[in-house]
Enzyme design. Structure first.
Site, short mmCIF file in Angstrom:
data_model
loop_
_atom_site.label_atom_id
_atom_site.label_comp_id
_atom_site.label_asym_id
_atom_site.label_seq_id
_atom_site.Cartn_x
_atom_site.Cartn_y
_atom_site.Cartn_z
N GLU A 212 44.42 56.97 24.00
CA GLU A 212 43.65 57.14 25.26
C GLU A 212 44.69 57.44 26.51
O GLU A 212 44.70 58.29 27.25
CB GLU A 212 42.72 55.93 25.72
CG GLU A 212 41.33 55.88 24.95
CD GLU A 212 40.52 57.04 25.58
OE1 GLU A 212 40.64 57.45 26.68
OE2 GLU A 212 39.62 57.36 24.80
N ASP B 241 29.93 60.03 22.36
CA ASP B 241 30.79 58.99 21.87
C ASP B 241 31.09 58.13 23.16
O ASP B 241 30.43 58.42 24.30
CB ASP B 241 32.22 59.43 21.46
CG ASP B 241 33.33 58.68 21.11
OD1 ASP B 241 33.16 57.89 20.58
OD2 ASP B 241 34.29 58.89 21.63
N SER B 242 31.74 57.05 22.80
CA SER B 242 32.23 56.23 24.26
C SER B 242 32.84 57.00 25.09
O SER B 242 33.02 56.65 26.14
CB SER B 242 33.02 54.95 23.66
OG SER B 242 33.86 55.42 22.87
N CYS C 233 37.36 55.35 12.97
CA CYS C 233 37.19 55.56 14.75
C CYS C 233 37.61 57.07 14.97
O CYS C 233 38.46 57.58 14.29
CB CYS C 233 38.30 54.79 15.30
SG CYS C 233 38.56 54.87 16.96
N THR C 234 36.72 57.51 15.68
CA THR C 234 36.89 58.95 15.92
C THR C 234 38.19 59.32 16.80
O THR C 234 38.46 60.70 17.16
CB THR C 234 35.55 59.51 16.49
OG1 THR C 234 35.31 58.90 17.78
CG2 THR C 234 34.47 59.48 15.52
N HIS C 235 38.76 58.43 17.33
CA HIS C 235 40.15 58.78 18.09
C HIS C 235 41.18 58.76 17.09
O HIS C 235 42.40 59.47 17.44
CB HIS C 235 40.18 57.66 18.98
CG HIS C 235 39.72 57.34 20.16
ND1 HIS C 235 38.56 57.11 20.25
CD2 HIS C 235 40.15 57.37 21.43
CE1 HIS C 235 38.10 57.14 21.46
NE2 HIS C 235 39.09 57.09 22.36
N TYR D 291 33.92 50.88 23.41
CA TYR D 291 32.74 50.46 22.82
C TYR D 291 33.17 49.24 21.84
O TYR D 291 32.25 48.33 21.70
CB TYR D 291 31.88 51.49 21.96
CG TYR D 291 30.83 52.15 22.77
CD1 TYR D 291 30.89 52.30 24.40
CD2 TYR D 291 29.87 53.00 22.35
CE1 TYR D 291 29.74 53.02 24.90
CE2 TYR D 291 28.91 53.87 22.84
CZ TYR D 291 28.88 53.83 24.29
OH TYR D 291 28.13 54.56 24.94
N GLY D 292 34.39 49.65 21.42
CA GLY D 292 34.99 48.69 20.28
C GLY D 292 35.16 47.21 20.54
O GLY D 292 34.93 46.50 19.80
N CYS E 200 30.73 58.23 16.93
CA CYS E 200 31.46 57.14 17.32
C CYS E 200 31.15 56.24 16.06
O CYS E 200 29.97 55.99 15.81
CB CYS E 200 31.07 56.55 18.81
SG CYS E 200 31.93 55.10 18.99
N ASN E 201 32.27 55.61 15.79
CA ASN E 201 31.95 54.40 14.34
C ASN E 201 31.45 53.22 14.88
O ASN E 201 30.44 52.67 14.48
CB ASN E 201 33.28 54.18 13.84
CG ASN E 201 33.82 55.22 12.91
OD1 ASN E 201 33.39 55.15 11.71
ND2 ASN E 201 34.20 56.34 13.45
N1 DGL Z 1 35.38 56.38 19.33
C1 DGL Z 1 35.13 55.10 19.12
C2 DGL Z 1 34.76 54.79 17.78
O1 DGL Z 1 34.85 55.81 16.78
C3 DGL Z 1 36.31 54.09 19.46
C4 DGL Z 1 36.51 53.99 20.91
C5 DGL Z 1 35.76 52.81 21.50
O2 DGL Z 1 35.80 51.57 21.26
O3 DGL Z 1 35.13 52.94 22.44
O4 DGL Z 1 34.81 53.66 17.33
#
Ligand code: DGL
Length: 272
Positions: free
Chosen positions: A158, A14-15, A190-192, A46-47, A77-78
């Site tokens: 976060e 993931d990011s 989003c995995t968060h 990453y978004g 990570c999406n």
């Molecule tokens: N975990 C990332 C996702 O699922 C989101 C966090 C990011 O933007 O890095 O998209």
């Protein structure tokens, strides 16, 4: 794939540490599989990054996971799934199987949500990529998805803001957006976001089905391993490895929220 791969690890990346929600679901479902986790904390989030940047990061991480001889790479990570899934599959070839977080969710919608009004929240990268929209539109019963980018939610989580006034206000502000009006179901792309799933369900008074893909990804992984005779033969839960590209103590403390227990993070030497 050859059968001496059975006890090789599952790579998950993931990011940052949001992907630990997926790693946790895998650990619960497949407790005897060894995990090698990589959080690209140096490049988080990453978004907000370009597709090209995320592709380059993903290839570099895949190289690390392949060096650990991972039998499967899970893109937890999406944003990375939407930017780099096809590229990674081609890059990794027959060295490992690649699983993303988008296709398992599309299958859930296919099975359970035909003819429903579906909303989606995710990062700018995920929403702008249009990957969910095109995959859902291609289902036997095509689904139109109503998407909203909610970048502040990643930063909020976060920073440890959830289940408090700040998070209620931000969630309320986003979910009251016209785009998501009268939805039957909301995809957490989003995995968060599993960390705020209860708050989102409460916002909708439990009248909207809130979907996250962590368990679906674990199920899809379990099926793949079983069908290909790749299930681990370990009889005890093995030790896992958790790496990041940038270490801070606060990332380590936050792992408890995402993985259910504090895990020790080590910085990978390639990012020294
Ligand atoms: N975990 C990332 C996702 O699922 C989101 C966090 C990011 O933007 O890095 O998209």
């Amino acid at each position: 794939m050859i059968s001496n791969h059975t006890n090789k690890p599952i790579g998950v990346f993931d990011s940052g540490i949001g992907g630990l929600t997926v790693a946790h679901a895998i650990q619960q479902r497949l407790p005897n599989e060894q995990l090698v986790y990589f959080g690209d904390t140096a490049h988080l989030p990453y978004g907000d990054k370009s597709e090209a940047a995320i592709q380059a990061y993903s290839i570099k991480i895949a190289d690390v996971l392949l060096a650990y001889q991972c039998k499967v790479i899970v893109i937890a990570c999406n944003s990375a799934s939407s930017a780099a899934y096809e590229l990674l599959k081609a890059y990794v070839g027959s060295k490992a199987h690649v699983i993303d977080v988008i296709n398992p969710m599309v299958q859930v919608v296919n099975r359970t949500m035909a003819n429903k009004k579906i909303g989606l929240i995710g990062t700018k990268r995920t929403v702008q990529s249009g990957v969910y929209a095109s995959k859902l539109a291609a289902l036997p019963t095509p689904v139109v998805v109503h998407q909203l980018a909610t970048p502040l939610l990643v930063h909020m989580i976060e920073e440890g803001f959830f289940d408090n006034k700040i998070s209620y206000d931000i969630i309320d502000q986003y979910l009251s957006n016209e785009i998501l009006r009268d939805i039957d179901s909301l995809i957490l792309a989003c995995t968060h976001f599993p960390l705020i799933k209860k708050e989102i369900e409460a916002y909708y008074h439990h009248k909207v089905a809130v979907l996250d893909s962590a368990e679906e990804v674990a199920t899809s992984l379990a099926h793949y391993l079983s069908e290909n005779n790749l299930l681990s033969t370990h009889t005890q839960p093995p030790n896992h490895t958790f790496m990041v590209s940038d270490y801070t103590a606060s990332f380590e403390v936050s792992t408890k929220l995402f993985f259910g227990e504090v895990v020790k993070l080590t910085k990978h030497p390639l990012w020294e």
